[in-house]
Design a protein around this motif. Structure first.
Motif, mmCIF file in Angstrom:
data_model
loop_
_atom_site.group_PDB
_atom_site.id
_atom_site.type_symbol
_atom_site.label_atom_id
_atom_site.label_comp_id
_atom_site.label_asym_id
_atom_site.label_seq_id
_atom_site.Cartn_x
_atom_site.Cartn_y
_atom_site.Cartn_z
ATOM 1 N N GLU A 187 0.780 -1.282 -0.042
ATOM 2 C CA GLU A 187 0.173 -0.075 0.076
ATOM 3 C C GLU A 187 0.891 1.411 -0.038
ATOM 4 O O GLU A 187 0.463 2.425 -0.673
ATOM 5 C CB GLU A 187 -1.105 -0.074 1.284
ATOM 6 N N ARG A 188 2.024 1.234 0.722
ATOM 7 C CA ARG A 188 2.831 2.196 1.028
ATOM 8 C C ARG A 188 3.318 2.912 -0.470
ATOM 9 O O ARG A 188 3.311 3.975 -0.951
ATOM 10 C CB ARG A 188 3.837 2.166 1.879
ATOM 11 N N ILE A 189 4.073 1.842 -1.131
ATOM 12 C CA ILE A 189 4.733 2.108 -2.494
ATOM 13 C C ILE A 189 3.822 2.319 -3.531
ATOM 14 O O ILE A 189 4.031 3.194 -4.324
ATOM 15 C CB ILE A 189 5.617 1.101 -2.766
ATOM 16 N N ASP A 190 2.651 1.711 -3.562
ATOM 17 C CA ASP A 190 1.613 1.921 -4.537
ATOM 18 C C ASP A 190 1.185 3.503 -4.501
ATOM 19 O O ASP A 190 0.886 4.115 -5.539
ATOM 20 C CB ASP A 190 0.330 1.039 -4.167
ATOM 21 N N LYS A 191 0.948 4.095 -3.413
ATOM 22 C CA LYS A 191 0.406 5.594 -3.150
ATOM 23 C C LYS A 191 1.811 6.550 -3.739
ATOM 24 O O LYS A 191 1.131 7.457 -4.278
ATOM 25 C CB LYS A 191 0.394 5.894 -1.650
ATOM 26 N N VAL A 192 2.795 6.056 -3.548
ATOM 27 C CA VAL A 192 4.005 6.883 -3.935
ATOM 28 C C VAL A 192 3.877 6.938 -5.494
ATOM 29 O O VAL A 192 4.197 7.861 -6.012
ATOM 30 C CB VAL A 192 5.319 6.481 -3.234
ATOM 31 N N PHE A 193 4.072 5.856 -6.121
ATOM 32 C CA PHE A 193 4.087 5.737 -7.393
ATOM 33 C C PHE A 193 3.001 6.533 -8.214
ATOM 34 O O PHE A 193 3.052 7.192 -9.238
ATOM 35 C CB PHE A 193 3.993 4.120 -8.025
ATOM 36 N N LYS A 194 1.872 6.212 -7.797
ATOM 37 C CA LYS A 194 0.553 7.003 -8.390
ATOM 38 C C LYS A 194 0.694 8.586 -8.207
ATOM 39 O O LYS A 194 0.298 9.148 -9.100
ATOM 40 C CB LYS A 194 -0.642 6.195 -7.719
ATOM 41 N N TYR A 195 0.929 8.852 -6.925
ATOM 42 C CA TYR A 195 1.578 10.174 -6.915
ATOM 43 C C TYR A 195 2.451 10.906 -7.610
ATOM 44 O O TYR A 195 2.262 11.918 -8.485
ATOM 45 C CB TYR A 195 1.956 10.486 -5.198
ATOM 46 N N LEU A 196 3.529 10.058 -8.057
ATOM 47 C CA LEU A 196 4.511 10.689 -8.971
ATOM 48 C C LEU A 196 4.194 10.541 -10.230
ATOM 49 O O LEU A 196 4.367 11.507 -11.224
ATOM 50 C CB LEU A 196 5.826 9.878 -8.719
ATOM 51 N N PHE A 197 3.309 9.359 -10.753
ATOM 52 C CA PHE A 197 2.839 9.506 -12.085
ATOM 53 C C PHE A 197 1.705 10.662 -12.341
ATOM 54 O O PHE A 197 1.868 11.241 -13.403
ATOM 55 C CB PHE A 197 1.864 8.329 -12.185
ATOM 56 N N ASN A 198 1.207 10.874 -11.294
ATOM 57 C CA ASN A 198 0.076 12.118 -11.658
ATOM 58 C C ASN A 198 0.526 13.495 -11.463
ATOM 59 O O ASN A 198 -0.295 14.239 -11.785
ATOM 60 C CB ASN A 198 -1.375 11.530 -10.754
ATOM 61 N N ASN A 199 1.683 13.567 -10.856
ATOM 62 C CA ASN A 199 2.240 14.751 -10.384
ATOM 63 C C ASN A 199 3.577 15.266 -11.003
ATOM 64 O O ASN A 199 4.150 16.394 -10.692
ATOM 65 C CB ASN A 199 2.317 15.069 -8.972
ATOM 66 N N PHE A 200 4.068 14.590 -11.984
ATOM 67 C CA PHE A 200 5.466 14.695 -12.409
ATOM 68 C C PHE A 200 5.641 16.059 -13.059
ATOM 69 O O PHE A 200 6.731 16.623 -13.096
ATOM 70 C CB PHE A 200 5.926 13.581 -13.268
ATOM 71 N N SER A 201 4.652 16.584 -13.643
ATOM 72 C CA SER A 201 4.786 18.037 -14.377
ATOM 73 C C SER A 201 4.583 19.319 -13.504
ATOM 74 O O SER A 201 4.560 20.314 -13.941
ATOM 75 C CB SER A 201 3.289 17.975 -15.239
ATOM 76 N N THR A 202 4.515 18.765 -12.250
ATOM 77 C CA THR A 202 4.572 20.113 -11.189
ATOM 78 C C THR A 202 5.735 19.867 -10.371
ATOM 79 O O THR A 202 6.521 19.016 -10.336
ATOM 80 C CB THR A 202 3.366 20.040 -10.329
ATOM 81 N N GLU A 203 5.881 20.937 -9.401
ATOM 82 C CA GLU A 203 7.063 20.708 -8.347
ATOM 83 C C GLU A 203 6.642 19.706 -7.437
ATOM 84 O O GLU A 203 5.616 19.707 -6.880
ATOM 85 C CB GLU A 203 7.453 22.082 -7.788
ATOM 86 N N ILE A 204 7.592 18.632 -7.269
ATOM 87 C CA ILE A 204 7.304 17.682 -6.323
ATOM 88 C C ILE A 204 8.150 17.706 -5.088
ATOM 89 O O ILE A 204 9.685 17.736 -5.269
ATOM 90 C CB ILE A 204 7.548 16.321 -6.820
ATOM 91 N N LYS A 205 7.569 18.008 -3.975
ATOM 92 C CA LYS A 205 8.598 18.120 -2.845
ATOM 93 C C LYS A 205 8.720 16.561 -1.937
ATOM 94 O O LYS A 205 7.732 16.238 -1.811
ATOM 95 C CB LYS A 205 7.882 18.948 -1.631
ATOM 96 N N LEU A 206 9.837 16.532 -1.662
ATOM 97 C CA LEU A 206 10.547 15.278 -1.042
ATOM 98 C C LEU A 206 9.779 14.696 0.175
ATOM 99 O O LEU A 206 9.058 13.869 0.414
ATOM 100 C CB LEU A 206 11.988 14.906 -0.632
#
Length: 289
Positions: A187-206
């Motif tokens: 569940e943990r890494i699934d959330k992370v991947f989907k967030y990165l897929f859907n927000n890569f075009s914006t600024e992503i804060k670690l």
């Protein structure tokens, strides 16, 4: 996105292989892996594909062989489709699954399977086919999916023969890739991947990404690197550059505009990461296309 262990032929204890059509508005599978080898042809659909440590854009007309237990997903979010696309079937594929151990045991009664075993071992990195080999394999795959049971085995043998002799392919995951995922990470890494897929075009804060995994920044960086064999920054850049490649190929837009569309506020950073990942500058790549 932690890969889930999947039992593809569960309930088919006596089956060596099976074919399936997928016809949906979008691909919905989680990042997963399974013992069975998988040959998949994408009839329709586009998005981001992860195979092992390979992160790339995918489109229709790709044919890929996956060996045992390599994590993978073809990802395209429903929310990214417009109303018309949702009303129509947007994600279509046909796949062949086979148990490598059962298949080798069966075929070893008739001939030396050493070459086939080598191919299936290589497929643990994921294999993308092209040229005449792809055309021959996808033709046989469609015939298998539609054939009567007695004819399927003959077609399977023809397909395996092509796999054993063709050189028209590209390996996807790195040579040193190892599946290091654990079920508890799902569940943990699934959330992370989907967030990165859907927000890569914006600024992503670690800090924001780490919060999704309920970790502090330092612990999350160690966790992510151990599972994906790359840093968060490397992973984000691979997603962004994969999108940039798609845009450069698909439309006649300025390099600077494409850089901003893919999440880069600095054209110099875009050029640096593009060359690092592709071996070419964006301008040279565009000219080649």
């Amino acid at each position: 996105m932690k890969p889930v262990f999947a039992k593809v032929l569960e309930g088919w204890d006596n089956e060596v292989y099976a074919t399936r059509y997928i016809d949906r508005p979008y691909f919905t599978t989680e990042f997963h892996f399974h013992k069975e080898c998988q040959l998949s042809y994408i009839l329709e659909g586009e998005g981001t594909r992860i195979i092992g440590d390979s992160v790339e854009k995918f489109t229709s007309d790709e044919l890929i062989l996956l060996g045992s237990n390599i994590p993978h997903v073809w990802h395209n979010e429903e929310k990214n489709l417009n109303k018309r696309a949702k009303q129509k079937k947007h994600a279509r594929s046909v796949a062949l699954f086979f148990d490598p151990d059962k298949l080798i045991k069966l075929l070893s009664c008739f001939y030396n399977t050493k070459k086939l075993e080598q191919v299936l071992q290589t497929a643990r990195r994921g294999i993308s086919f092209h040229g005449s080999a792809k055309e021959q394999l996808k033709t046989l795959l469609f015939k298998m999916a539609d054939a009567e049971r007695s004819e399927k085995l003959i077609l399977l043998l023809q397909l395996l023969q092509i796999l054993c002799v063709t050189k028209k392919y590209q390996l996807l995951a790195g040579a040193g890739y190892i599946n290091t995922y654990h079920a508890r990470d799902n569940e943990r890494i699934d959330k992370v991947f989907k967030y990165l897929f859907n927000n890569f075009s914006t600024e992503i804060k670690l800090d924001d990404v780490a919060a999704l995994a309920n970790m502090n920044k330092q612990a999350f960086c160690r966790f992510f690197k151990a599972r994906t064999q790359k840093t968060v920054v490397e992973f984000i850049n691979e997603i962004r550059i994969a999108q940039a490649i798609k845009l450069i190929t698909a439309k006649d837009a300025a390099i600077k505009a494409i850089a901003y569309e893919c999440g880069y506020n600095s054209i110099s950073n875009f050029n640096k990461f593009f060359k690092l990942i592709t071996g070419k500058t964006p301008s040279a790549f565009k000219q080649q296309v």
